[in-house]
Design an enzyme around this catalytic site. Structure first.
Site, short mmCIF file in Angstrom:
data_model
loop_
_atom_site.label_atom_id
_atom_site.label_comp_id
_atom_site.label_asym_id
_atom_site.label_seq_id
_atom_site.Cartn_x
_atom_site.Cartn_y
_atom_site.Cartn_z
N GLU A 24 0.84 -1.14 0.09
CA GLU A 24 -0.15 -0.01 0.17
C GLU A 24 0.76 1.26 0.00
O GLU A 24 1.80 1.36 0.73
CB GLU A 24 -0.79 0.01 1.25
CG GLU A 24 -1.80 1.20 1.52
CD GLU A 24 -2.72 1.35 2.44
OE1 GLU A 24 -2.74 0.34 3.31
OE2 GLU A 24 -3.84 2.15 2.29
N CYS A 226 -7.01 1.11 3.06
CA CYS A 226 -7.91 2.18 3.00
C CYS A 226 -7.54 3.03 1.79
O CYS A 226 -8.50 3.79 1.34
CB CYS A 226 -7.69 3.01 4.17
SG CYS A 226 -8.14 2.26 5.74
N ASN A 350 -12.10 -3.29 0.81
CA ASN A 350 -10.95 -3.53 1.68
C ASN A 350 -11.43 -4.01 3.19
O ASN A 350 -11.33 -5.05 3.45
CB ASN A 350 -10.22 -2.17 1.66
CG ASN A 350 -9.32 -2.15 2.73
OD1 ASN A 350 -8.26 -3.00 2.87
ND2 ASN A 350 -9.17 -1.28 3.74
N GLU A 351 -11.99 -2.96 3.79
CA GLU A 351 -12.38 -3.19 5.01
C GLU A 351 -13.70 -2.84 5.25
O GLU A 351 -13.87 -1.91 6.24
CB GLU A 351 -11.29 -2.59 5.94
CG GLU A 351 -10.06 -3.29 6.64
CD GLU A 351 -9.20 -2.33 7.40
OE1 GLU A 351 -9.36 -1.04 7.45
OE2 GLU A 351 -8.07 -3.01 7.86
#
Ligand code: AHR
Length: 782
Positions: A24, A226, A350-351
């Site tokens: 990331e 994120c 993602n989350e």
């Protein structure tokens, strides 16, 4: 002596893809890091949307030299409408070195004597003249150590030159100066070391990419966590989510974007380069796409407009796998890669938390599966290891037939021992687990060792198919998040203990699990010195603003159920002036706290600390980060683990009736009478030995981890496997203090001991030293 017996079984678990890496662009991992570009803000697109301190001139400074200059940012007739800003260097009084300098990332631009650096820029003049433009690498004392000159016209044109400094300096500036009066315009100013990883143009920093290759990861998850979903849903906007189509094609046409980690991303390292990197390091690509939903800002694409996100996913598969005669396969071919990239995995989200994600996941998943049934689609269970979002994510993933579910968590090192067997009860038939982000808080040997113990069970658990430690990279001058696996500055990089453990497991994964029966199984050495309950001090605190607590009653209960003490505590307001208010100290095993809480000013909520003893404390935080959750956390030596999460948004000026009950190590928490949390603090009870055995056609791989302070005698019988090897190659990490850490300031080498261990009658017999991790590679045909 611990005895371990290997047993061959039919249909054993495939382990070949188990360990990968997660990239990331946070901590300046891409721009200023892995991406080889040395010029910061090369296209003058930095702006306050990226970071309030940024302007279009961030990292640029005027240099009057012997004349006088003004800098102006312009947008008329740019090189590319996708990156509309460029720099006007207005020479008011001509003179030597009158122009502009770029200061690079961190302390400056690093360049080595005698090496070649490829400089390029777009330039034009307001009016044609025979005056020159000069480009120089200048050291801090103002001396030039490499230079090149150009005549430019009144039309945008790309100019290129080789710069080769006569002196090594990590803090160069790039000076662009112009002779003559009037305006000179520049854009896309670029400087790359000629030596990039695999010699690629627009390539990657060699030492960093080599460290990835050395790991031999099975897959690469990209472009982030994120970073993927935080942003506007409109791909045209500067603060948009990471939309892969923005990141391919001509560099000039890749629109610079806000990076949610508080800086700018050039997208020069884009999806095409990520796919190339995968190919270069032998990892399977595992891209992650946003699902038309930004959980950080509650933005959700309306369901009737989801086609754009569906199409992004379908086109990505075609970009990766399509033949050159398909629309996106053609674009890939034109970029220089005719062969497909063999995409097998695709992450959607993602989350994600909240009800908005599952239907959006489903609609994308169904469309992709219909066209590409072989592709494995990965859903998300949010950023918590337990709780409402975790359950929602898993339930919906099952209902919507995700192939894998991406779990994320960052916990105290002890948590990894306490939860080592977490996945042993997950169902083998799926959805399978992709542990897409995990780490214990820290880069010490203790962190790495406890992660290693945990990893032996990732290997053994039938449901776990993929796992990657996170995050991967951190620039020491731009730290957003730690721990990280690889640390770097502008010229060098170092690996952590965690990196060494990942490498040990990646180099010894095999492709099939071999079942083992161990005499140590389930046997623990109880080292937990903490009590069998949650005694200690209780404090009321606040999050960001001011909280009023009232009707506070603290009750302690005896074993026979009778109340031993009940105390009414004075109402109080807690805010930045008093920070926390102590309301008592618990001695009993069973106790209960009831109170009302009201948030008075900002939007975030309440904090109740409890069970505070020497090294440990607990926190019930309601409306914490981004005011979306209630969470019960346990902190050991200052490192926090979220034991359980439940979704809530705390409203201002609203009374919440809170009840917290502890019985032994069990914790229950209610908000307005509703049970929000039912969890427990687990005992820290390390097993006598952590081990796993895998194989491929050529080798058996036995890994073992001893987290105890005494050595363990171990005997592994391979009789049942038919293997008659005489020796094993050993890689052993041992003898490191638990708090040892490799940093630039205090280098520490986690070098393994390599050796050969003889097998006696198909038995591998060895001693696992205290606090050690090892892999034994046993060639089947010797
Ligand atoms: O790895 C750092 C961050 O942690 C990731 O961006 C996110 O997915 C997680 O919360």
């Amino acid at each position: 002596m611990i005895t371990i017996t290997a047993e061959k079984k039919e249909n054993a678990k495939y382990t070949g893809d188990l360990y990968g890496i997660f990239f990331e662009d946070l901590n300046h991992a891409a721009d200023g890091g892995l991406y080889g570009e040395l010029i910061r803000n090369r296209a003058f697109e930095f702006c306050p949307t990226d970071n309030p301190s940024y302007t279009h001139l961030t990292a640029w400074k005027k240099n009057d030299g012997e004349g006088e200059v003004n800098l102006v940012i312009e947008t008329g007739s740019p090189v590319s409408q996708k990156n509309p800003h460029y720099l006007g260097i207005d020479i008011i009084a001509p003179g030597e070195n009158t122009g502009v300098i770029n200061t690079g990332y961190s302390k400056g631009i690093p360049a080595e004597a005698g090496k070649i650096y490829d400089f390029s820029f777009y330039a034009r003049r307001e009016q044609m003249t025979d005056k020159k433009i000069k480009v120089q690498l200048v050291s801090k004392d103002g001396k030039a150590h490499a230079q090149s000159e150009f005549f430019i016209t009144d039309r945008w044109q790309k100019y290129e030159a080789e710069l080769s400094p006569d002196k090594t300096d990590d803090e160069y500036n790039l000076l662009i100066s112009a002779e003559g009066r009037g305006k000179v315009y520049i854009d896309f100013v670029s400087l790359f070391p000629r030596e990039t990883f695999n010699g690629r143009k627009n390539g990657l920093r060699k030492d960093l990419a080599e460290k990835l290759k050395e790991l031999k990861p099975a897959f690469l998850r990209f472009p982030g966590g994120c970073l993927v979903h935080d942003g506007s849903l409109n791909s045209e906007e500067h603060d948009s989510q990471y939309r892969w189509k923005n990141s391919i094609g001509r560099i000039e046409d890749r629109p610079s974007r806000r990076n949610n980690w508080g800086y700018n991303q050039s997208l020069g390292l884009g999806f095409y380069e990520y796919f190339l990197l995968c190919e270069d390091i032998g990892a399977k690509p595992l891209p992650v796409l946003p699902a038309g939903y930004d959980p950080h800002h509650f933005r959700a694409c309306s369901m009737d407009k989801m086609q754009e996100f569906i199409q992004d996913a379908l086109d990505l598969v075609e970009f990766a796998n399509g033949t050159p005669d398909t629309t996106w396969g053609k674009i890939r071919t034109e970029m220089g890669h005719e062969k497909p990239f063999n995409l097998e995995y695709l992450g959607i989200g993602n989350e994600e938390v909240g009800e908005d994600f599952p239907p959006r996941f489903k609609i994308i998943r169904d469309a992709v599966k219909e066209k590409y049934p072989e592709l494995k689609i990965i859903g998300s269970s949010g950023p918590f290891a337990e709780g409402s979002e975790f359950e929602l994510g898993w339930n919906k993933a099952k209902e919507f037939k995700a192939d894998l579910v991406d779990e994320h968590y960052y916990m105290a090192p002890e948590w990894f021992i306490e939860n080592a067997r977490r996945y042993m009860n997950y169902k083998a038939e799926g959805p399978h687990v992709f542990l897409g982000e995990y780490a214990s808080w820290g880069n010490t040997w203790k962190n790495a060792l406890y992660e290693a113990a945990f990893m032996t069970f990732l290997e053994k658990a039938p449901a776990v198919h993929l796992a990657c430690y996170a995050p991967l990279f951190c620039h020491t001058d731009y730290v957003n998040w730690k721990p990280d696996m690889i640390w770097f500055n502008s010229t060098s990089s170092i690996t952590s203990a965690n990196y060494e453990i990942q490498k040990l497991f990646m180099h010894n994964t095999g492709d099939t699990l071999v079942n083992t029966v161990s005499s140590a199984d389930g046997k623990t050495l109880l080292k937990d010195e903490s009590p069998d309950s949650i005694p200690g001090k209780i404090y009321l605190s606040f999050n960001t603003a001011s909280v009023f607590y009232s009707d506070i009653i603290l009750t302690e209960i005896k074993d026979d159920g009778k109340i031993s003490r009940s105390k009414k505590i004075k109402d109080c307001t807690v805010n930045a002036s008093n920070r926390k208010v102590s309301i008592g100290k618990i001695k009993s095993k069973k106790w209960k706290l009831t109170l009302n809480a009201k948030e008075l000013s900002a939007k975030q909520g309440f904090r109740i600390y409890f069970g505070e003893t020497k090294n440990r404390r607990f926190l019930w935080e309601i409306g914490g980060w981004q005011n979306q959750d209630s969470a019960v956390c346990e902190e050991i030596n200052g490192k926090s683990s979220c034991l359980h999460q439940h979704r809530i948004i705390v409203q201002r000026n609203t009374d919440y009736k809170l009840t917290l009950e502890c019985d032994g190590k069990k914790i229950k928490a209610y908000i307005n009478g509703v049970l929000f949390h039912d969890t427990e603090s687990k005992p820290f009870a390390p097993e006598l030995l952590y081990q796993s055995l895998t194989e491929d056609d050529e080798y058996f791989y036995f890994k073992s981890v001893n987290v105890l302070e005494s050595g363990q005698e171990v005997s592994v019988s391979l009789e049942g496997t038919g293997c008659s090897a005489a020796a094993a190659e050993m890689t052993l990490y041992e003898g490191f203090p638990m708090d040892a850490e490799n940093t630039f300031e205090k280098p520490f080498s986690f070098k393994p001991k390599k050796g050969t261990v003889s097998l006696k009658d198909n038995h591998l017999i060895f001693t696992m030293p205290a606090f050690s991790a090892a892999a034994f590679k046993i060639k089947k045909q010797q």
